[in-house]
Design an enzyme around this catalytic site. Structure first.
Site, PDB file in Angstrom:
ATOM      1  N   GLU A 173       1.553  25.163   3.691  1.00 54.82           N
ATOM      2  CA  GLU A 173       2.459  24.284   2.945  1.00 54.82           C
ATOM      3  C   GLU A 173       3.333  23.420   3.849  1.00 54.82           C
ATOM      4  O   GLU A 173       4.554  23.512   3.835  1.00 54.82           O
ATOM      5  CB  GLU A 173       3.300  25.122   1.980  1.00 54.82           C
ATOM      6  CG  GLU A 173       2.429  25.707   0.874  1.00 54.82           C
ATOM      7  CD  GLU A 173       3.180  26.614  -0.080  1.00 54.82           C
ATOM      8  OE1 GLU A 173       2.893  26.556  -1.279  1.00 54.82           O
ATOM      9  OE2 GLU A 173       4.033  27.395   0.384  1.00 54.82           O
ATOM     10  N   GLU A 186      -4.464  31.488  -2.114  1.00 51.98           N
ATOM     11  CA  GLU A 186      -3.514  32.208  -2.956  1.00 51.98           C
ATOM     12  C   GLU A 186      -3.975  32.062  -4.399  1.00 51.98           C
ATOM     13  O   GLU A 186      -4.347  30.970  -4.833  1.00 51.98           O
ATOM     14  CB  GLU A 186      -2.091  31.665  -2.811  1.00 51.98           C
ATOM     15  CG  GLU A 186      -1.490  31.851  -1.432  1.00 51.98           C
ATOM     16  CD  GLU A 186      -0.084  31.258  -1.312  1.00 51.98           C
ATOM     17  OE1 GLU A 186       0.584  31.084  -2.362  1.00 51.98           O
ATOM     18  OE2 GLU A 186       0.339  30.965  -0.184  1.00 51.98           O
TER      19      GLU A 186
END
Length: 945
Positions: free
Chosen positions: A420, A494
């Site tokens: 991220e 994820e």
């Protein structure tokens, strides 16, 4: 003032990253435990510490001793310093790169150690310090390091002396590199991993690389000496002399290949200059070919979890025993892969994964998520640090450290550039750095596809796989498999966010995963709840519990196991979908298929039918099936390997409804009440709401059976609940618009609404009665659903005295089950105490439901209440309002009754805390019908406890 480095991203005096290994003296016994090396001197244990509010306050810290005691490794917050703070994606300091806060806590660690000074080299190694540190030895500056999760090694030979030596470390909470360490975690500080000395010859092995391959049944092992001296390498009985910066290749006939299923390790012995390194080699291949991720040539799948360093009593300072406990627990739950989110793990963790068999996606210590939220909105591109040239060198260095330190570990099958942090020139450079050092596939998720814009670079980025977070199974098919331009395999780095009660929807994920070899599998977010155990009470704490104003609440309570590694229903659901055996029924044959690619499964198959258990030894070769003859009818199958259940399945037929013979009723009006006498019981119906106001049965009086649309929101309801609140679903009550009384039934037309708002539901309720029971049939339809999407549930709730503390039921259990989370469970008859029907989540929420019950029967030892016909039910010692109002489990109020909820429908759990809502088929239907029967009686004589 001493020279300050923490406002820059350069380390000072830190040796170049190398592969992790521990040298032994030539006359040491062979061991893979570094504590057995005479060249290894642990500095773990008692240190002194002095806290400072800011770095300038610590000037000339090396001239002082610490004032307090602290154990290394540890986190200072557990010793009363600084504060606990949990932040998900916002920086816990002002966003003003490259500047760090002026108030920047610092901690002076000191200890003394006796060293026998010889002509050998002395190195000091720190395996993890958050976030940066200055090192002084005997008052001399030895260096500075600033990547929290790297191995920092210093040559302190010229600083040490014979006899007592003083080591001083100033740990600083924030540094410029902290802009690249904005991971979703508690912001701990301190020397949190092991510290030790290495005593080594003047000339010695510095680095080496091991690569493996296979040709046919043979394996090859390439040993590259990356040192400036010649070394001796022994492998499979063959000894080779390998000159400086040269390679040699060993051939292994009929090689045993390493995999998570078959973690076979060969011994390698490396010798030079009076030192021996004992290495363990796993022969395996990793490649991406024709759109498939292949290990040893097979398109394996990752049944994975994301793992942070975390322990409730120690923070991120885990011992080797803690790591092993986690690995053994993962293996017992059929997990085969770990992503080291979002930084490299301890080198000991990788060694354990080699030994016990886990695939590892090793991730660089890199996340700058907060840059997307720094102006109060959400904009990745505007402030992305991965495009900031001031951070170029450090972005690259973090990836180089990850690769160089762990390159010899066979468990590492994927390198991850970080998490991220958007996609900028710094990430592109990091990608090139990793590719130049190793051939393993490279992962990075935070690069976004835009077919209609200028971001076609998504496909041409050079990344070896497509990575996605929290996508739906529909996206996996419609937007990935059906995309003709995309040829890379897909991994879900994820998915299935495991916050609170859940996750729901694993069935659809894994049906999709198994449908194509291009799906690599995924990593559940995440392994363990991050609940801190600190302070006066014994409960687990989360963000905001320590008075901090910037925090993200209980978003850290998002693990598939609890902080102390206890199981939840979601744990067992994961284990079920990760199990290596598939069960199918074909007539009178039970077909068992081994999903493994490399390991046969030999174990005990236990089949239960009609209460009879039979055990059979089975051996299922990889990717093959065996059949076992069974009888007709329902069955349970369980497979045990070495006494541990690794797989299960159940095949059940639908049970016929219980007999219900309506009787005639007598009725009498009394104000708003309609008194009904039917069979042995008397009922009072509320003509205003259409609800049963009270029941008299067997000499006992029971209270209102309330119409109910509400549940205590789960963590996965955290977004949808605001729509539910906006329509006041919690307060919506039925209003009678028409009624009709006959000699056998009472019928109501109702609407369900909250004050000030339009009705959310209209329905017909039909009450019929038999000798001991009332049946409530419903035919309903929601009104405008666009405002709240779907209802939490539709049903009734009956509050009983807390003396009704015993429950018998037949449903999916015995842990809680929901329409999108039940496959792990067996449908059977169970008995329990009501107190045990609620799972004690750290933040209380909806819990304890059971899917597809045949019946549920409560008793106080004298009277009974039985419910039938529900699609789900729960029996709890708390009301939905009690659960919703409490912020922590230990704050729940005293038990004031037993709450029986009987549902026509209950919506599924989904994974919308950080994923998608329950699929349409798992939501409470917008219209439907059903019938629930409540039976009131007395316990038969002889039915005592």
């Amino acid at each position: 003032m001493f020279k300050l480095y923490h406002s820059d991203t350069d380390s000072v005096g830190v040796l170049p990253p190398r592969s992790y290994y521990i040298p032994f003296a030539s006359d040491d016994k062979k061991s893979y435990d570094r504590e057995d090396s005479s060249r290894f001197v642990s500095l773990d244990g008692a240190w002194k510490i002095t806290p400072y509010e800011s770095v300038p306050d610590a000037d000339r810290f090396w001239e002082r001793d610490g004032t307090d005691d602290i154990v290394v490794p540890s986190c200072v917050q557990y010793y009363g310093y600084d504060r606990f703070q949990y932040s998900n994606d916002r920086y816990p300091f002002p966003f003003d790169p490259p500047h760090v806060p002026n108030v920047n806590p610092a901690y002076h660690y000191s200890r003394r150690i006796d060293i026998k000074k010889t002509d050998e080299k002395v190195y000091i190694v720190f395996e993890g310090v958050d976030s940066c540190f200055y090192l002084y030895v005997n008052g001399k500056e030895a260096g500075y390091s600033q990547i929290s999760h790297r191995i920092s090694e210093f040559d302190i030979t010229d600083c040490v002396k014979d006899g007592s030596n003083k080591i001083d470390v100033l740990v600083v909470k924030w540094n410029k590199g902290s802009y690249l360490e904005d991971q979703d975690k508690w912001r701990f500080t301190g020397i949190f991993r092991d510290v030790y000395l290495l005593i080594r010859p003047k000339k010695h092995l510095t680095d080496y690389k091991i690569e493996t391959d296979s040709v046919g049944s043979d394996g090859s092992v390439t040993f590259e000496n990356k040192s400036g001296i010649s070394v001796s390498a022994e492998f499979c009985g063959e000894v080779r002399s390998v000159k400086a910066n040269q390679k040699t290749i060993f051939t292994v006939k009929n090689a045993k290949l390493w995999s998570a299923e078959t973690p076979f390790l060969y011994d390698m012995r490396i010798e030079a200059c009076g030192e021996t390194v004992y290495e363990r080699v796993g022969i395996r291949t990793v490649a991406i070919k024709n759109g498939l991720f292949l290990l040893n040539g097979k398109p394996i799948k990752f049944y994975g979890v994301n793992r942070h360093d975390f322990h409730p009593d120690k923070g991120c300072a885990l011992s080797k025993a803690d790591m092993l406990d986690d690995i053994l627990l993962m293996k017992s739950l059929n997990v085969n892969a770990v992503r080291t989110s979002h930084y490299p793990a301890s080198p000991l963790f990788y060694e354990l994964c080699d030994e016990y068999g886990l695939y590892v996606m090793s991730e660089a210590d890199l996340e700058s998520h907060g840059s997307a939220k720094c102006d109060g909105g959400y904009d990745w591109e505007k402030y992305a640090i991965t495009g900031n040239p001031d951070f170029r060198k450090n972005v690259e260095e973090r990836n180089v450290c990850n690769v160089e330190e762990h390159k010899n570990r066979p468990c590492v099958v994927i390198w991850s550039l970080g998490n991220e942090s958007y996609w900028g020139v710094n990430m592109k450079n990091a990608l090139r750095e990793v590719e130049a050092r190793d051939a393993r596939p490279i992962h990075y998720e935070s690069i976004f596809a835009d077919r209609n814009g200028e971001k076609e670079y998504y496909i041409d980025s050079g990344l070896h796989m497509v990575s996605k977070m929290y996508c739906s199974p529909e996206w996996m098919v419609n937007s990935y498999i059906n995309d003709e331009k995309e040829t890379r395999p897909l991994v879900l780095c994820e998915y299935a966010h495991s916050m609170g009660n859940g996750p729901g929807g694993l069935k659809e994920y894994w049906e999709t995963m198994e449908s194509s070899d291009r799906f690599m599998g995924g990593f559940i977010w995440e392994w363990a709840d991050h609940g801190v155990r600190y302070g006066k009470d014994s409960g687990f704490k989360y963000g905001g519990d320590f008075g901090e104003y910037l925090h993200d609440g209980n978003f850290c309570i998002d693990g598939i196991v609890s902080p102390d590694r206890k199981f939840k229903a979601g744990t067992l659901q994961m284990k079920y979908y990760y199990q290596p055996l598939k069960f199918e029924r074909n007539g009178d044959q039970l077909v068992i298929t081994n999903k493994n690619y490399f390991a046969a499964l030999t174990g005990e198959l236990v089949i239960t039918q009609s209460g009879k258990r039979t055990a059979t030894e089975i051996c299922v070769p990889p990717r093959e099936s065996v059949s076992v003859k069974t009888n007709d009818g329902d069955l349970k199958a369980e497979c045990f390997v070495n006494g541990r259940e690794i797989a299960r399945a159940q095949f059940v037929s639908k049970k016929a409804s219980a007999n219900f013979t309506p009787v005639k009723i007598t009725s009498e009006y009394n104000g708003h009440a309609l008194n009904i006498a039917a069979g042995k019981n008397k009922y009072v119906l509320d003509m205003r709401s259409g609800e049963i106001e009270s029941v008299v049965a067997g000499g006992a009086v029971f209270g209102r059976i309330k119409f109910n649309l509400w549940r205590a929101p789960t963590d996965n309801d955290m977004h949808i609940k605001h729509k539910w609140y906006a329509r006041f679903l919690k307060h919506a009550v039925p209003q009678v618009r028409r009624y009709c009384v006959t000699d056998t039934a009472v019928e109501f037309d109702i609407v369900v609404a909250a004050d000030g708002l339009l009705p959310v539901l209209k329905a017909k309720l039909l009450y019929t009665f038999d000798v001991e029971s009332v049946r409530i049939a419903i035919d309903y339809e929601q009104t405008d659903t666009s405002k709240f999407e779907f209802l939490p549930r539709i049903g009734f709730v009956l509050k009983l005295c807390s003396s009704f503390d015993k429950i018998k039921y037949a449903a999916y259990g015995e842990a809680e089950t929901y329409c999108d989370m039940y496959e792990y469970a067996f449908k059977d008859e169970y008995e329990s105490r009501v107190a045990d029907m609620y799972h004690r989540y750290i933040k209380p929420q909806e819990s304890g439901s059971h899917f597809l019950p045949d019946y549920a029967e409560l008793s106080d030892g004298i009277s009974t209440v039985r419910a039938e016909g529900m699609r789900s039910f729960s029996v709890l010692p708390y009301s939905a309002d009690m659960l919703e109002s409490a912020m922590h489990d230990h704050e729940l109020p005293p038990v004031d009754g037993t709450y029986l909820s009987a549902d026509y429908h209950m919506s599924g759990l989904g994974t919308n805390s950080c994923g998608h809502l329950p699929q349409e088929k798992y939501r409470t239907p917008s219209k439907g019908s059903g019938a629930i029967t409540f039976r009131f009686g007395r316990k038969e004589s002889g039915d005592g406890e």
